[in-house]
Structure formats: C-alpha cells, structure tokens
Write an enzyme that holds these catalytic residues in place. Structure first.
Site, mmCIF file in Angstrom:
data_model
loop_
_atom_site.group_PDB
_atom_site.id
_atom_site.type_symbol
_atom_site.label_atom_id
_atom_site.label_comp_id
_atom_site.label_asym_id
_atom_site.label_seq_id
_atom_site.Cartn_x
_atom_site.Cartn_y
_atom_site.Cartn_z
ATOM 1 C CE LYS A 1 -2.422 -0.006 4.096
ATOM 2 N NZ LYS A 1 -1.870 -1.224 4.300
ATOM 3 N NE ARG B 1 7.422 -2.329 6.387
ATOM 4 C CZ ARG B 1 5.842 -2.356 6.788
ATOM 5 N NH1 ARG B 1 5.154 -2.333 5.445
ATOM 6 N NH2 ARG B 1 5.128 -2.408 7.855
ATOM 7 N NE ARG C 1 5.833 -0.355 10.478
ATOM 8 C CZ ARG C 1 4.707 0.381 9.830
ATOM 9 N NH1 ARG C 1 4.653 0.826 8.594
ATOM 10 N NH2 ARG C 1 3.525 -0.802 10.111
ATOM 11 N NE ARG D 1 2.065 -5.160 12.356
ATOM 12 C CZ ARG D 1 3.033 -4.786 11.400
ATOM 13 N NH1 ARG D 1 2.773 -3.816 10.562
ATOM 14 N NH2 ARG D 1 4.643 -5.374 11.236
HETATM 15 P P1 AMP Z 1 0.515 0.472 9.411
HETATM 16 O O1 AMP Z 1 1.485 1.855 9.102
HETATM 17 O O2 AMP Z 1 -0.835 0.775 8.186
HETATM 18 O O3 AMP Z 1 0.390 -0.591 9.406
HETATM 19 O O4 AMP Z 1 0.021 1.316 10.763
HETATM 20 C C1 AMP Z 1 1.056 1.350 11.929
HETATM 21 C C2 AMP Z 1 0.159 1.045 13.224
HETATM 22 O O5 AMP Z 1 -0.610 2.093 13.459
HETATM 23 C C3 AMP Z 1 -1.244 0.167 13.213
HETATM 24 O O6 AMP Z 1 -0.319 -1.899 13.094
HETATM 25 C C4 AMP Z 1 -1.713 0.435 14.275
HETATM 26 O O7 AMP Z 1 -1.415 0.345 15.739
HETATM 27 C C5 AMP Z 1 -2.369 1.478 13.844
HETATM 28 N N1 AMP Z 1 -3.133 2.425 13.596
HETATM 29 C C6 AMP Z 1 -2.755 2.263 11.934
HETATM 30 N N2 AMP Z 1 -4.283 2.749 11.168
HETATM 31 C C7 AMP Z 1 -5.032 2.564 11.509
HETATM 32 C C8 AMP Z 1 -6.257 2.666 12.283
HETATM 33 N N3 AMP Z 1 -6.949 2.812 11.289
HETATM 34 N N4 AMP Z 1 -6.997 1.738 13.340
HETATM 35 C C9 AMP Z 1 -6.579 1.449 14.410
HETATM 36 N N5 AMP Z 1 -5.297 1.535 14.421
HETATM 37 C C10 AMP Z 1 -4.362 1.551 13.336
#
Ligand code: AMP
Length: 217
Positions: free
Chosen positions: A13, A127, A160, A171
């Site tokens: 994404k 990553r 990360r 996740r």
């Molecule tokens: P991502 O970079 O999209 O993988 O997001 C990293 C982390 O941010 C996730 O594992 C969640 O802890 C938090 N996060 C991101 N987007 C959301 C969302 N829409 N709702 C809740 N937590 C989120």
C-alpha cells in the site's frame, strides 16, 4: 475522487500510494504514518498510542477517528484524497462515511491488495523506513542507493518497531478478524476493486492506474 487502499501490512500500500500521489497529486492520509510521526515527536497523542502501535494492535477507534477528523478539517477539499490504512474495521468505515458526508464527499473506489501470507512475511522482515521523509525501502527488493540511508533525505533508515515476527503475526490476525469484513461492506456498495498485489510494483501500479483512470473519466 476519494479512494481507499485496504490490505495487510506489507501488501504494498505504501509503495503504491507514493506512485499514485506523485502521478495525480492527491492528498495522502496514512493513519500509520500519522501515528508514527506522533510517536517519533513524543506528542501527547504519540505517547497515548505507542503501547498499541509497537505491539501491532489497533489504536482505539475514538483516538483514530478523532485524528482523521482533525486531518480532514485542515485538508484542502478540492483535492482527491487517498485513504491508506483507514478505515480498518466496520465502526471506522461507518464513521468515515459520515465524516465525508459533512464535506459532501464519498468514497469512490476501494482497492483491496490481495496477497499470500508467505510473501507478506518475507516482505515485512526486510523492510526499512525513513521516519522524516516517510520513504519505504526493502533490503532485497528496494534497496537504498547508499546502505542504510534514505535516497531523498539522507537520514538513517530504521526497522519499524512493529516489524518483528510476533507483531507481524498479530497484525495479520487482526487484519483477518477486523478488516476483512470491510471487503463485503464495500463490495455491497459496488466500489470494491481486487488488486493482484503479489506482482511486481510496476505491474501492480498498472492495475491501479487503469481502474483509477476509468473512474476519473
Ligand atoms: P500501518 O503503518 O498502516 O501498518 O499502521 C501501523 C500501526 O498504526 C498499526 O499496527 C496500528 O497500531 C496503528 N493504526 C494505523 N491505522 C490504524 C487504524 N485505522 N485503526 C487503528 N490503528 C491504526
């Protein structure tokens, strides 16, 4: 146009967002990036979410929805918005629909990044991330020109905190339980588009670009 990317972490994404935004000059709303910036800067919001983000758990809806609402309040509403990683459950999806309505907007397309679990884990393990520029790299498939440094900002790349095997699995489970139901929700609205996300980035982009152009014209 307002579009949404849905897919598990590592499905591409972030990479595809960069390409689409560059081509169509859209506003990018990545809730993951916003949370990471807050935790890096140690803001109050950052301190309140680090417990969840480091473990790979979803941040509670009231915090996430408020952050998105604040973002939309300060966004130029002439531009298209790319929602990346939000909504991630049904409650957030309904909240987003009502927020968009207040700006006389709606979601036009939802792209689902379909990919196998094995490939996901492989991608996430290598990553690298540049906290300031937000650029993503991969030690095998998208290496920076200089080892460990961002091509754009020159800053040091980091892994990360949530890219550990334990957090990756967590996740994925959350994605299947909380986010997968959104596919049916958006399919029922006839706005869901399946993307074969295991392909090479340029091929994935072609799929998205074709569908985007079709809707925009
Ligand atoms: P991502 O970079 O999209 O993988 O997001 C990293 C982390 O941010 C996730 O594992 C969640 O802890 C938090 N996060 C991101 N987007 C959301 C969302 N829409 N709702 C809740 N937590 C989120």
């Amino acid at each position: 146009m307002n579009i949404l990317f849905i897919g598990p972490s590592g499905s591409g994404k972030g990479t595809q967002s960069e390409k689409l935004i560059f081509k169509y000059k859209m506003t990018h709303l990545s809730t993951g990036d916003l949370f990471r910036r807050h935790t890096q800067k140690q803001t109050d919001l950052g301190k309140s979410v680090i417990f969840y983000t480091n473990k790979g758990e979803l941040v509670p809806d009231h915090i996430t929805n408020k952050m998105v609402d604040d973002f939309l309040n300060t966004t130029c509403h002439d531009e298209s918005i790319l929602f990346d990683g939000f909504p991630r459950n049904l409650n957030q999806a309904k909240e987003l629909a009502s927020m968009l309505k207040t700006y006389s907007r709606r979601l036009d397309q939802v792209y689902f990044f379909n990919i196998s679990v094995d490939l996901l884990i492989d991608r996430l393990k290598g990553r690298l991330w540049a906290p300031v520029s937000g650029k993503l790299y991969h030690i095998k498939t998208k290496a920076p020109k200089r080892i460990g440094l961002c091509d754009v900002s020159g800053e040091t790349l980091i892994t990360r905190a949530d890219d550990t095997e334990k957090s990756i699995k967590m996740r994925l489970e959350i994605f299947q339980k909380e986010t997968q139901p959104l596919l049916e929700y958006y399919d029922n609205q006839n706005i869901l588009i399946q993307i074969q996300a295991q392909q090479e980035p340029d091929q994935v982009f072609d799929q998205i670009d074709q569908a985007y152009k079709k809707q925009a014209n």
